[in-house]
Structures are given as C-alpha cells and as structure tokens.
Scaffold this motif. Structure first.
Motif, PDB file in Angstrom:
ATOM      1  N   ARG A 146       0.826  -1.212   0.000  1.00  0.00           N
ATOM      2  CA  ARG A 146       0.000   0.000   0.000  1.00  0.00           C
ATOM      3  C   ARG A 146       0.863   1.266   0.000  1.00  0.00           C
ATOM      4  NH1 ARG A 146      -4.970  -0.532   0.042  1.00  0.00           N
ATOM      5  NH2 ARG A 146      -5.624   1.259   1.267  1.00  0.00           N
ATOM      6  N   LYS A 147       1.882   1.215  -0.843  1.00  0.00           N
ATOM      7  CA  LYS A 147       2.724   2.399  -1.000  1.00  0.00           C
ATOM      8  C   LYS A 147       3.349   2.358  -2.389  1.00  0.00           C
ATOM      9  CE  LYS A 147       6.385   5.031   1.226  1.00  0.00           C
ATOM     10  NZ  LYS A 147       7.480   4.977   2.192  1.00  0.00           N
ATOM     11  N   GLY A 174      -1.629   4.015   0.908  1.00  0.00           N
ATOM     12  CA  GLY A 174      -2.935   3.441   1.226  1.00  0.00           C
ATOM     13  C   GLY A 174      -3.301   3.685   2.682  1.00  0.00           C
ATOM     14  N   TRP A 206      -6.678   6.073  -0.561  1.00  0.00           N
ATOM     15  CA  TRP A 206      -5.251   6.353  -0.616  1.00  0.00           C
ATOM     16  C   TRP A 206      -5.063   7.863  -0.460  1.00  0.00           C
ATOM     17  CZ3 TRP A 206      -1.426   2.570  -2.500  1.00  0.00           C
ATOM     18  CH2 TRP A 206      -1.981   1.301  -2.730  1.00  0.00           C
ATOM     19  N   LYS A 262      -5.616   2.833   6.146  1.00  0.00           N
ATOM     20  CA  LYS A 262      -6.015   1.571   6.774  1.00  0.00           C
ATOM     21  C   LYS A 262      -7.531   1.446   6.899  1.00  0.00           C
ATOM     22  CE  LYS A 262      -1.780   0.299   9.021  1.00  0.00           C
ATOM     23  NZ  LYS A 262      -0.889   1.479   9.106  1.00  0.00           N
ATOM     24  N   PRO A 285      -9.678  -0.137   2.018  1.00  0.00           N
ATOM     25  CA  PRO A 285      -8.672  -0.466   0.992  1.00  0.00           C
ATOM     26  C   PRO A 285      -8.733   0.443  -0.233  1.00  0.00           C
ATOM     27  CG  PRO A 285     -10.252  -2.281   1.309  1.00  0.00           C
ATOM     28  CD  PRO A 285     -10.528  -1.274   2.370  1.00  0.00           C
TER      29      PRO A 285
END
Ligand code: MN
Length: 153
Positions: free
Chosen positions: A120-121, A139, A147, A141, A144
């Motif tokens: 998620r980056k 991203g 971002w 938490k 999902p």
C-alpha cells in the motif's frame, strides 16, 4: 478479466468511452489526469501498470504542496486507450458529464513495482506538463480503496 468491472459499468452503445481491446495490453509508462465534471467534480489520476490504467478519483485534485495530502479513491482499472479519452459521457450513463485531459505524460516507479499494492505504498516520478517530480500514493487503513496522493519534496 482485468477490465470486466470497467465494462460492466458502461453501455458502449451509448458512451463514446473506449471499450479497450486485447491490443491494449502493451507495455506503457503513460500517466493521465482527467478533469471529470460528473455529479461531483473530481480529477481521475491514472497510471499505466500491467497493461491497464490503475485509477484513482481525487475529489480536490492533486496539490503541488508537499504539505497537502489529497484523498485518492481507487476505482476500477481502465483500458490504456482511456488515456486519450475526452468527451461528454451522456446523461444516465455511468460517470455522466464532461471529461477533459488535465495533464498527461510519462511516469516511472521509484523502486520495485511488484509489491506496491500489498505494501500500500507507491513512489513514483511524473513527467507531465503540470505535474513533475516525485510523488507518493499511500494506502489508508480505514478502507482499501482510500489512498493519499502526496507531492514529495
Ligand atoms: Mn471519474
């Protein structure tokens, strides 16, 4: 099957948006931002990754200030051909309203491009007319789909 969600949402007899074709699965390093005058104005940020345009809707649009964190909501993958799309999506169709290209160019990942979704980056460099230099998508938490797009110093 990557474009299934994209295709299900649209009636290609009514919208002039591209359906996309298998020939679209070419290697591409394009990025595009489309200003989308839908029911709520937003900016669609798209990066060519793996033969599709990974896409995020940014309500406020990107900011050139590293102090700003702009919410970017991940939406369905779009075909590469969508990077050329400008026009008016008709009333009653998904995303009805005018779409115009706001910026376009090429991009390059910083580091490995195989684990960004899981980590998620995504760090990257943009070579556009308006947007240049280093950026990051991080991203959140809570959801999902959520971002943040941030300009790096
Ligand atoms: Mn949109």
């Amino acid at each position: 099957m990557k474009l299934e969600t994209y295709r299900i949402k649209r009636d290609f007899k009514k919208t002039t948006e591209p359906k996309g074709s298998p020939g679209d699965n070419a290697v591409s390093n394009i990025f595009v931002i489309q200003k989308h005058h839908a029911s709520h104005l937003h900016y669609d940020f798209r990066l060519a990754i793996g033969g599709v345009l990974k896409s995020w809707a940014i309500p406020k649009g990107p900011s050139l200030s590293p102090a700003d964190k702009r919410l970017a909501v991940m939406v369905e993958d779009h075909p590469l051909a969508y990077a050329d799309f400008e026009g008016v999506i008709p009333e009653g169709q998904y995303g009805a309203g005018k779409v115009e290209i706001w910026d376009r160019g090429t991009w390059e990942p910083v580091g490995d491009l195989t684990t960004w979704l899981e980590k998620r980056k995504l760090e990257f460099i943009l070579h556009g007319k308006k947007l240049k230099g280093a950026w990051v998508l991080i991203g959140l938490k809570n959801d999902p789909k959520n971002w943040l797009l941030i300009k790096r110093k």
